[in-house]
Design a protein around this motif. Structure first.
Motif, PDB file in Angstrom:
ATOM      1  N   ILE A  79      44.449 -30.397  69.538  1.00 33.10           N
ATOM      2  CA  ILE A  79      45.167 -29.658  70.578  1.00 33.10           C
ATOM      3  C   ILE A  79      44.203 -29.144  71.638  1.00 33.10           C
ATOM      4  CG2 ILE A  79      46.602 -27.640  71.051  1.00 33.10           C
ATOM      5  CD1 ILE A  79      47.995 -30.029  69.639  1.00 33.10           C
ATOM      6  N   SER A  80      43.006 -28.748  71.234  1.00 32.90           N
ATOM      7  CA  SER A  80      42.001 -28.316  72.197  1.00 32.90           C
ATOM      8  C   SER A  80      41.622 -29.462  73.123  1.00 32.90           C
ATOM      9  CB  SER A  80      40.751 -27.813  71.460  1.00 32.90           C
ATOM     10  OG  SER A  80      39.768 -27.384  72.377  1.00 32.90           O
ATOM     11  N   GLY A  97      42.230 -21.302  80.545  1.00 35.40           N
ATOM     12  CA  GLY A  97      41.151 -22.118  80.011  1.00 35.40           C
ATOM     13  C   GLY A  97      41.338 -22.469  78.545  1.00 35.40           C
ATOM     14  N   THR A  98      40.684 -23.519  78.115  1.00 32.95           N
ATOM     15  CA  THR A  98      40.863 -23.999  76.736  1.00 32.95           C
ATOM     16  C   THR A  98      40.302 -23.039  75.695  1.00 32.95           C
ATOM     17  OG1 THR A  98      38.833 -25.310  76.954  1.00 32.95           O
ATOM     18  CG2 THR A  98      40.913 -26.429  77.421  1.00 32.95           C
ATOM     19  N   ASP A  99      39.410 -22.145  76.080  1.00 34.83           N
ATOM     20  CA  ASP A  99      38.853 -21.189  75.113  1.00 34.83           C
ATOM     21  C   ASP A  99      39.863 -20.120  74.710  1.00 34.83           C
ATOM     22  OD1 ASP A  99      36.418 -22.481  75.131  1.00 34.83           O
ATOM     23  OD2 ASP A  99      35.543 -21.189  76.666  1.00 34.83           O
ATOM     24  N   ALA A 100      40.945 -19.982  75.478  1.00 32.85           N
ATOM     25  CA  ALA A 100      41.921 -18.913  75.207  1.00 32.85           C
ATOM     26  C   ALA A 100      43.246 -19.435  74.667  1.00 32.85           C
ATOM     27  CB  ALA A 100      42.168 -18.115  76.486  1.00 32.85           C
ATOM     28  N   ILE A 101      43.265 -20.669  74.182  1.00 29.95           N
ATOM     29  CA  ILE A 101      44.551 -21.231  73.736  1.00 29.95           C
ATOM     30  C   ILE A 101      44.884 -20.883  72.299  1.00 29.95           C
ATOM     31  CG2 ILE A 101      44.378 -23.143  75.363  1.00 29.95           C
ATOM     32  CD1 ILE A 101      43.655 -24.947  72.987  1.00 29.95           C
ATOM     33  N   ASP A 104      43.901 -16.705  67.153  1.00 31.38           N
ATOM     34  CA  ASP A 104      42.993 -15.964  66.277  1.00 31.38           C
ATOM     35  C   ASP A 104      41.660 -16.704  66.202  1.00 31.38           C
ATOM     36  OD1 ASP A 104      43.415 -18.135  64.570  1.00 31.38           O
ATOM     37  OD2 ASP A 104      44.874 -17.069  63.350  1.00 31.38           O
ATOM     38  N   GLU A 105      40.665 -16.055  65.600  1.00 32.72           N
ATOM     39  CA  GLU A 105      39.335 -16.647  65.518  1.00 32.72           C
ATOM     40  C   GLU A 105      39.308 -17.872  64.611  1.00 32.72           C
ATOM     41  OE1 GLU A 105      36.451 -13.783  64.393  1.00 32.72           O
ATOM     42  OE2 GLU A 105      36.692 -12.552  66.199  1.00 32.72           O
ATOM     43  N   ALA A 106      40.247 -17.921  63.658  1.00 34.19           N
ATOM     44  CA  ALA A 106      40.299 -19.065  62.743  1.00 34.19           C
ATOM     45  C   ALA A 106      40.953 -20.285  63.378  1.00 34.19           C
ATOM     46  CB  ALA A 106      41.063 -18.677  61.477  1.00 34.19           C
ATOM     47  N   ARG A 107      41.486 -20.115  64.577  1.00 35.63           N
ATOM     48  CA  ARG A 107      42.182 -21.191  65.279  1.00 35.63           C
ATOM     49  C   ARG A 107      43.323 -21.765  64.434  1.00 35.63           C
ATOM     50  NH1 ARG A 107      38.025 -24.789  68.937  1.00 35.63           N
ATOM     51  NH2 ARG A 107      37.165 -23.046  70.131  1.00 35.63           N
ATOM     52  N   SER A 108      44.097 -20.870  63.844  1.00 37.61           N
ATOM     53  CA  SER A 108      45.195 -21.295  62.987  1.00 37.61           C
ATOM     54  C   SER A 108      46.507 -21.443  63.747  1.00 37.61           C
ATOM     55  CB  SER A 108      45.388 -20.281  61.851  1.00 37.61           C
ATOM     56  OG  SER A 108      45.847 -19.036  62.360  1.00 37.61           O
ATOM     57  N   CYS A 109      46.534 -21.012  65.017  1.00 35.35           N
ATOM     58  CA  CYS A 109      47.765 -21.071  65.802  1.00 35.35           C
ATOM     59  C   CYS A 109      47.425 -21.008  67.283  1.00 35.35           C
ATOM     60  CB  CYS A 109      48.702 -19.920  65.430  1.00 35.35           C
ATOM     61  SG  CYS A 109      47.977 -18.281  65.709  1.00 35.35           S
ATOM     62  N   THR A 110      48.407 -21.354  68.109  1.00 34.92           N
ATOM     63  CA  THR A 110      48.203 -21.203  69.543  1.00 34.92           C
ATOM     64  C   THR A 110      48.456 -19.749  69.944  1.00 34.92           C
ATOM     65  OG1 THR A 110      50.505 -21.762  70.056  1.00 34.92           O
ATOM     66  CG2 THR A 110      48.908 -23.577  70.006  1.00 34.92           C
ATOM     67  N   ALA A 111      47.899 -19.345  71.045  1.00 35.40           N
ATOM     68  CA  ALA A 111      48.032 -17.968  71.509  1.00 35.40           C
ATOM     69  C   ALA A 111      49.419 -17.702  72.076  1.00 35.40           C
ATOM     70  CB  ALA A 111      46.986 -17.686  72.580  1.00 35.40           C
ATOM     71  N   VAL A 112      49.823 -16.438  71.991  1.00 36.40           N
ATOM     72  CA  VAL A 112      51.054 -15.975  72.639  1.00 36.40           C
ATOM     73  C   VAL A 112      50.649 -15.221  73.895  1.00 36.40           C
ATOM     74  CG1 VAL A 112      53.040 -14.435  72.448  1.00 36.40           C
ATOM     75  CG2 VAL A 112      52.387 -15.869  70.503  1.00 36.40           C
ATOM     76  N   VAL A 113      51.158 -15.670  75.041  1.00 39.03           N
ATOM     77  CA  VAL A 113      50.839 -15.060  76.328  1.00 39.03           C
ATOM     78  C   VAL A 113      52.149 -14.702  77.033  1.00 39.03           C
ATOM     79  CG1 VAL A 113      49.751 -15.402  78.578  1.00 39.03           C
ATOM     80  CG2 VAL A 113      48.712 -16.394  76.535  1.00 39.03           C
TER      81      VAL A 113
END
Length: 241
Positions: A79-80, A97-101, A104-113
């Protein structure tokens, strides 16, 4: 033959079982024979604790969660990589940006914005509401399921894997393919005002032109990955009476 009501969350479906040795497939025959279809942007009430069709969020109010273990890590990497291909014309939140998608730090889910998945374009976006990954896939003349998180393209299908012998976790398995209902949403499902796969004022989403076994053929093929199973499944769904 009397079958269960595919829009009733308490209904016990007629299961179609296909034994392939290492995997015994069990399919919700009632749902696959039904005319369910996604009505995103056409009356979908979303998954919040109130009907919110005006938001055009569908099932994207929560971040998309990836699988567990190595599979989840690989999906996060995919996904990244896909996010890096998106343009500002395709993705309303391209500026994050792709660093904020990730959520969480574990990259277990996409961010909610702003109250929904970072990849969800809102109604005021030039390309209209919907998943930016979906938009980019169509622009590239490719399948959206090859761009999106697995939980997103599988909905409304849910697959439950379990060993046939609990004492042999590495032996033959049962794969149960059912409609995604409140139970599959976990704790969130108990507060949802509406679920598209169950009865709601007559079942608004059951208005498709073809049965689910046909309309979600690509998704079923990606889940099952066994042509013999798919041929037999379609035959048995079609011949139900």
């Amino acid at each position: 033959m009397t079958t269960a009501d595919p829009t009733d969350p308490d209904s016990d479906p007629e299961w179609i079982e296909i034994d392939r040795g290492e995997v015994v497939w069990r399919f919700d025959g009632d749902f696959l024979a039904s005319k369910w279809t996604c009505i995103f942007g056409a009356g979908c009430r979303g998954i919040l604790d109130r009907p919110a069709d005006e938001l055009h969020q569908g099932c994207c109010s929560l971040g998309a969660h990836f699988g567990d273990g190595e599979a989840g890590r690989e999906e996060a990497m995919q996904i990244s990589a896909m996010a890096a291909l998106l343009t500002a014309d395709q993705w309303q939140y391209h500026h994050v940006g792709t660093d904020a998608i990730f959520g969480d730090e574990a990259r277990s889910c996409t961010a909610v914005v702003d109250g929904a998945c970072v990849f969800l374009n809102r109604p005021d976006f030039a390309r209209g509401p919907g998943c930016a990954l979906h938009v980019a896939a169509l622009d590239a003349d490719e399948r959206p399921l090859d761009w999106k998180p697995s939980v997103c393209w599988q909905l409304p299908l849910y697959v439950d894997w379990a060993p046939i012998d609990p004492d042999d976790p590495f032996g033959p398995e049962t794969a149960t393919v059912r409609r995604w209902g409140r139970t599959q949403w976990g704790d969130h499902g108990r507060t949802m005002a509406w679920a598209c796969t169950e009865r709601a004022d007559g079942g608004e989403a059951y208005i498709g032109e073809s049965p689910v076994v046909e309309s979600l053929a690509d998704e079923l093929r990606e889940i099952v990955r066994d042509d013999a199973v798919l041929v037999e499944l379609r035959r048995r769904v079609t011949n139900r009476s």
